[in-house]
Design a protein around this motif. Sequence first.
Motif, PDB file in Angstrom:
ATOM      1  N   LEU A   1      -2.205  11.561   0.070  1.00 13.85           N
ATOM      2  CA  LEU A   1      -2.802  10.277  -0.320  1.00 13.85           C
ATOM      3  C   LEU A   1      -4.188  10.094   0.300  1.00 13.85           C
ATOM      4  CD1 LEU A   1       0.311   7.924  -0.073  1.00 13.85           C
ATOM      5  CD2 LEU A   1      -0.760   8.824  -2.141  1.00 13.85           C
ATOM      6  N   VAL A   2      -4.356  10.563   1.524  1.00  9.38           N
ATOM      7  CA  VAL A   2      -5.667  10.471   2.173  1.00  9.38           C
ATOM      8  C   VAL A   2      -6.659  11.413   1.508  1.00  9.38           C
ATOM      9  CG1 VAL A   2      -6.928  10.933   4.313  1.00  9.38           C
ATOM     10  CG2 VAL A   2      -4.769   9.679   4.397  1.00  9.38           C
TER      11      VAL A   2
ATOM     12  N   ALA B   1       0.615   4.492   1.005  1.00  7.41           N
ATOM     13  CA  ALA B   1       0.833   5.325   2.188  1.00  7.41           C
ATOM     14  C   ALA B   1       1.774   4.649   3.177  1.00  7.41           C
ATOM     15  CB  ALA B   1      -0.504   5.645   2.852  1.00  7.41           C
ATOM     16  N   GLU B   2       1.532   3.359   3.417  1.00  5.11           N
ATOM     17  CA  GLU B   2       2.339   2.637   4.404  1.00  5.11           C
ATOM     18  C   GLU B   2       3.784   2.442   3.922  1.00  5.11           C
ATOM     19  OE1 GLU B   2      -0.657   2.014   3.486  1.00  5.11           O
ATOM     20  OE2 GLU B   2      -1.937   1.558   5.208  1.00  5.11           O
TER      21      GLU B   2
ATOM     22  N   LEU C   1      -2.598   4.454  10.611  1.00 11.63           N
ATOM     23  CA  LEU C   1      -1.854   5.299   9.688  1.00 11.63           C
ATOM     24  C   LEU C   1      -1.471   6.614  10.358  1.00 11.63           C
ATOM     25  CD1 LEU C   1      -0.827   5.433   6.767  1.00 11.63           C
ATOM     26  CD2 LEU C   1      -2.996   6.514   6.138  1.00 11.63           C
TER      27      LEU C   1
ATOM     28  N   ALA D   1      -5.433   6.472   0.060  1.00 13.85           N
ATOM     29  CA  ALA D   1      -5.280   5.823   1.367  1.00 13.85           C
ATOM     30  C   ALA D   1      -6.481   6.169   2.239  1.00 13.85           C
ATOM     31  CB  ALA D   1      -3.987   6.277   2.043  1.00 13.85           C
ATOM     32  N   ASP D   2      -6.938   5.199   3.023  1.00 11.32           N
ATOM     33  CA  ASP D   2      -8.047   5.429   3.945  1.00 11.32           C
ATOM     34  C   ASP D   2      -7.511   5.946   5.276  1.00 11.32           C
ATOM     35  OD1 ASP D   2      -9.957   4.481   2.133  1.00 11.32           O
ATOM     36  OD2 ASP D   2      -9.566   2.397   2.730  1.00 11.32           O
TER      37      ASP D   2
ATOM     38  N   PRO E   1       0.827  -1.207   0.000  1.00  9.93           N
ATOM     39  CA  PRO E   1       0.000   0.000   0.000  1.00  9.93           C
ATOM     40  C   PRO E   1       0.861   1.258   0.000  1.00  9.93           C
ATOM     41  CG  PRO E   1      -0.875  -1.605   1.550  1.00  9.93           C
ATOM     42  CD  PRO E   1       0.437  -2.145   1.065  1.00  9.93           C
TER      43      PRO E   1
ATOM     44  N   THR F   1       2.381   7.744  11.201  1.00 13.06           N
ATOM     45  CA  THR F   1       2.870   9.009  10.646  1.00 13.06           C
ATOM     46  C   THR F   1       3.475   9.884  11.738  1.00 13.06           C
ATOM     47  OG1 THR F   1       1.165   8.954   8.926  1.00 13.06           O
ATOM     48  CG2 THR F   1       2.226  11.069   9.342  1.00 13.06           C
TER      49      THR F   1
ATOM     50  N   THR G   1       1.509  11.584   3.304  1.00 12.13           N
ATOM     51  CA  THR G   1       0.370  10.796   3.784  1.00 12.13           C
ATOM     52  C   THR G   1      -0.929  11.582   3.669  1.00 12.13           C
ATOM     53  OG1 THR G   1       1.850   9.670   5.338  1.00 12.13           O
ATOM     54  CG2 THR G   1      -0.510   9.455   5.727  1.00 12.13           C
TER      55      THR G   1
END
Length: 287
Positions: A254-255, A92-93, A266, A260-261, A90, A270, A251
């Motif tokens: 992306l959210v 974001a991760e 997350l 990214a959820d 994924p 972060t 991050t």
Amino acid sequence: MTRTRATAIGFVAVLLWALLALFTVGTAPTPPLLLNAICFTIGGAIGLVWTARTGGFAILRSISWKVYAFGTLGLFGYHALYFSALRLAPAAEAGLIAYLWPLLIVLFSGLLPGEKLKKGHLIGALCGFCGAALIIQGGGTGFNAAALPGYILAFLCALTWSGYSVLSRKIGDAPTETVAVFCVATAILSALTHLMFEDTVWPVGAIGWGSALALGLGPVGLAFYVWDIGVKRGDIQLLGTTSYAAPLLSTLVLVLVGIADPSWMLGAATLLITGGAVIAARASLKA
């Protein structure tokens, strides 16, 4: 150019790097080495045009081949690993784990002659690695074995860029014009290795090609040149501190775009990775 202006120019790189993950996702399913070749061809072209306008080609002939080899391997290795990581895990991760590099730079710098690690360095490292561990074990969703190869590559990516950054101190200062050569050489090396190891899959449609173009113009192009100006002519300590905002900004981007959820895991990862880098940096400034 004033020191303040050079610092502001350098900070543009941090903003551009915050978009690296977003544009990388947009280029799927283009394989990593081909994406490297596309992006660095664009980034190298920018540098060559700028070098021609400033009359800097004469300077390039006086630079040792060791500097060119070192810079090329640094750029090639980091981005090949980064693009691969975001294809296998994924975004974001994996991006957050890759952004352990600011923290690792501080830690590795403390091992250089005349330097030593402080308690703040170790506390910062513990925070950062706890953030990475939280990502790998999956928080409330559980361990995702399928994403593990991507996470490992992301960590190797962080090790590559931090090691490159610290070892570059032993190479000495090189003019900004050398970045153009690094980019062109990286594009050639990426194209050759792509033909040897990958199937050719070009970016798809307007989003794919637009993302590849944006990568080459911004995070994998202009960013290197403005960062070089900033660290050599601006306030390097201030730039180093602001670079720790990159994982947080990446991050958030992306959210916001829905890739990214948002989740507690997350958010916690972060804060741990970003906060750990800031704690370690403060320890260095106090030292």
